[in-house]
Write a protein that holds these residues in place. Structure first.
Motif, mmCIF file in Angstrom:
data_model
loop_
_atom_site.group_PDB
_atom_site.id
_atom_site.type_symbol
_atom_site.label_atom_id
_atom_site.label_comp_id
_atom_site.label_asym_id
_atom_site.label_seq_id
_atom_site.Cartn_x
_atom_site.Cartn_y
_atom_site.Cartn_z
ATOM 1 N N PRO A 12 -3.091 2.859 8.186
ATOM 2 C CA PRO A 12 -2.296 3.709 7.489
ATOM 3 C C PRO A 12 -3.050 4.842 6.525
ATOM 4 O O PRO A 12 -4.203 4.792 6.373
ATOM 5 C CB PRO A 12 -1.343 2.835 6.605
ATOM 6 C CG PRO A 12 -2.193 2.023 6.250
ATOM 7 C CD PRO A 12 -2.942 1.640 7.415
ATOM 8 N N THR A 13 -2.180 6.213 6.512
ATOM 9 C CA THR A 13 -2.795 7.051 5.686
ATOM 10 C C THR A 13 -2.719 6.807 4.113
ATOM 11 O O THR A 13 -1.576 6.086 4.012
ATOM 12 C CB THR A 13 -2.560 8.551 5.840
ATOM 13 O OG1 THR A 13 -0.961 8.475 5.895
ATOM 14 C CG2 THR A 13 -2.845 8.778 7.248
ATOM 15 N N LEU A 14 -3.556 7.392 3.087
ATOM 16 C CA LEU A 14 -3.226 7.293 1.749
ATOM 17 C C LEU A 14 -3.937 8.470 0.998
ATOM 18 O O LEU A 14 -4.935 8.612 1.252
ATOM 19 C CB LEU A 14 -3.735 5.935 1.383
ATOM 20 C CG LEU A 14 -3.738 5.639 0.016
ATOM 21 C CD1 LEU A 14 -2.218 5.099 -0.403
ATOM 22 C CD2 LEU A 14 -4.264 4.303 -0.392
ATOM 23 N N THR A 39 1.041 10.118 -1.275
ATOM 24 C CA THR A 39 1.685 9.790 0.087
ATOM 25 C C THR A 39 0.992 8.408 0.654
ATOM 26 O O THR A 39 -0.202 8.372 0.386
ATOM 27 C CB THR A 39 1.491 11.158 0.676
ATOM 28 O OG1 THR A 39 0.362 11.517 0.806
ATOM 29 C CG2 THR A 39 2.353 12.435 0.102
ATOM 30 N N SER A 40 1.473 8.063 1.655
ATOM 31 C CA SER A 40 1.236 7.140 2.705
ATOM 32 C C SER A 40 2.354 7.035 3.735
ATOM 33 O O SER A 40 3.548 6.938 3.673
ATOM 34 C CB SER A 40 0.853 5.952 1.865
ATOM 35 O OG SER A 40 0.631 4.921 3.125
ATOM 36 N N ASP A 41 1.845 6.707 5.083
ATOM 37 C CA ASP A 41 2.706 6.750 5.982
ATOM 38 C C ASP A 41 2.777 5.140 6.470
ATOM 39 O O ASP A 41 3.240 4.679 7.499
ATOM 40 C CB ASP A 41 2.100 7.429 7.219
ATOM 41 C CG ASP A 41 0.745 7.096 7.940
ATOM 42 O OD1 ASP A 41 0.125 6.008 7.437
ATOM 43 O OD2 ASP A 41 0.549 7.531 8.910
ATOM 44 N N ALA A 42 2.247 4.322 5.517
ATOM 45 C CA ALA A 42 2.408 2.984 5.586
ATOM 46 C C ALA A 42 4.091 2.576 5.498
ATOM 47 O O ALA A 42 4.721 3.527 4.802
ATOM 48 C CB ALA A 42 1.867 1.992 4.381
ATOM 49 N N VAL A 48 1.033 -0.498 -3.100
ATOM 50 C CA VAL A 48 -0.047 0.665 -3.229
ATOM 51 C C VAL A 48 -0.607 -0.158 -4.562
ATOM 52 O O VAL A 48 0.090 -0.153 -5.581
ATOM 53 C CB VAL A 48 0.393 1.989 -3.373
ATOM 54 C CG1 VAL A 48 -0.996 2.887 -3.691
ATOM 55 C CG2 VAL A 48 0.950 2.328 -2.261
ATOM 56 N N VAL A 68 5.483 2.035 -1.477
ATOM 57 C CA VAL A 68 5.607 3.142 -0.506
ATOM 58 C C VAL A 68 7.271 3.121 -0.228
ATOM 59 O O VAL A 68 7.969 2.303 0.048
ATOM 60 C CB VAL A 68 4.861 3.067 0.784
ATOM 61 C CG1 VAL A 68 5.047 4.268 1.535
ATOM 62 C CG2 VAL A 68 3.400 3.183 0.515
ATOM 63 N N VAL A 94 -3.825 0.278 0.131
ATOM 64 C CA VAL A 94 -2.558 -0.053 0.723
ATOM 65 C C VAL A 94 -2.942 -0.822 2.069
ATOM 66 O O VAL A 94 -3.634 -0.204 2.876
ATOM 67 C CB VAL A 94 -1.531 1.150 0.905
ATOM 68 C CG1 VAL A 94 -1.815 2.123 1.684
ATOM 69 C CG2 VAL A 94 -0.088 0.468 1.086
ATOM 70 N N ASP A 96 -0.791 -1.661 5.965
ATOM 71 C CA ASP A 96 0.509 -1.485 6.793
ATOM 72 C C ASP A 96 1.014 -2.994 6.884
ATOM 73 O O ASP A 96 0.144 -4.143 6.555
ATOM 74 C CB ASP A 96 0.295 -0.788 8.003
ATOM 75 C CG ASP A 96 -0.540 -1.230 9.028
ATOM 76 O OD1 ASP A 96 -1.055 -2.541 8.918
ATOM 77 O OD2 ASP A 96 -1.072 -0.462 9.963
ATOM 78 N N ALA A 102 -5.764 1.040 4.641
ATOM 79 C CA ALA A 102 -5.869 2.531 4.686
ATOM 80 C C ALA A 102 -7.391 2.722 3.978
ATOM 81 O O ALA A 102 -7.871 1.816 3.359
ATOM 82 C CB ALA A 102 -4.801 3.198 3.786
#
Length: 181
Positions: A12-14, A39-42, A48, A68, A94, A96, A102
């Motif tokens: 995931p991004t973080l 932000t995160s796409d998790a 987090v 998230v 974080v 996923d 991440a």
């Protein structure tokens, strides 16, 4: 019955919001009201974990968690007033749902809770008196340890309580204002 597996190896991004605290600075007033976000796409509900550390010896390290939600995360209001002034390092981690971590996000903010000093030169106008010939060019000056370009607010009242507010700017630890009083 066949089993279907979802193979997920994508991390995931973080990221932190930029800037934090509107300017990446935490002053005396803000120290007990810090909110850290990013932000995160998790997936929603993923934890987090933040580590917040000053650079004292030994460092004061605080661990905080948040979750998230809808692609973003935000801490509750934090009190970092007890951390040492200077750089405050923050890391965020974080995972996923599949357990992919991440890349750790890092951020440094500066905490400066020390109140600036402000002094008025003494005496003013050589003798601390303003005569009729001097009243159109009264030089008021002093020193401060505030950062360059900070405004100094001077309020002068006469005996009839008529206020005069002046705003010189501090440069190189010195401020000066020539007033027509």
């Amino acid at each position: 019955t066949p089993l279907v597996f979802r193979f997920d190896i994508t991390a995931p991004t973080l990221a932190f919001s930029d800037p934090l605290m509107t300017d990446n600075l935490v002053n005396d007033t803000e120290g007990s009201g810090v909110v850290i976000s990013g932000t995160s796409d998790a997936e929603d509900g993923q934890t987090v974990t933040l580590k917040i550390s000053d650079r004292a010896t030994p460092p004061d390290i605080r661990t905080v968690t948040t979750t998230v939600s809808g692609g973003s995360w935000q801490t509750a209001v934090l009190d970092i007033s007890g951390l040492a002034d200077g750089n405050i390092d923050i890391t965020a981690d974080v995972f996923d749902l599949a357990g992919n971590p991440a890349t750790q996000a890092t951020k440094t903010v500066t905490k400066n809770a020390a109140l600036p000093t402000l002094e008025i030169d003494d005496p003013l106008m050589v003798d601390n008196k303003v005569n009729d010939a001097e009243k159109t060019a009264v030089v008021i000056s002093g020193t401060s340890n505030a950062e360059n370009s900070q405004a100094v607010t001077l309020r002068i009242n006469d005996t009839a309580n008529h206020p005069l507010t002046l705003s010189p700017t501090e440069t190189g630890s010195v401020w000066t204002y020539t007033a027509d009083i």
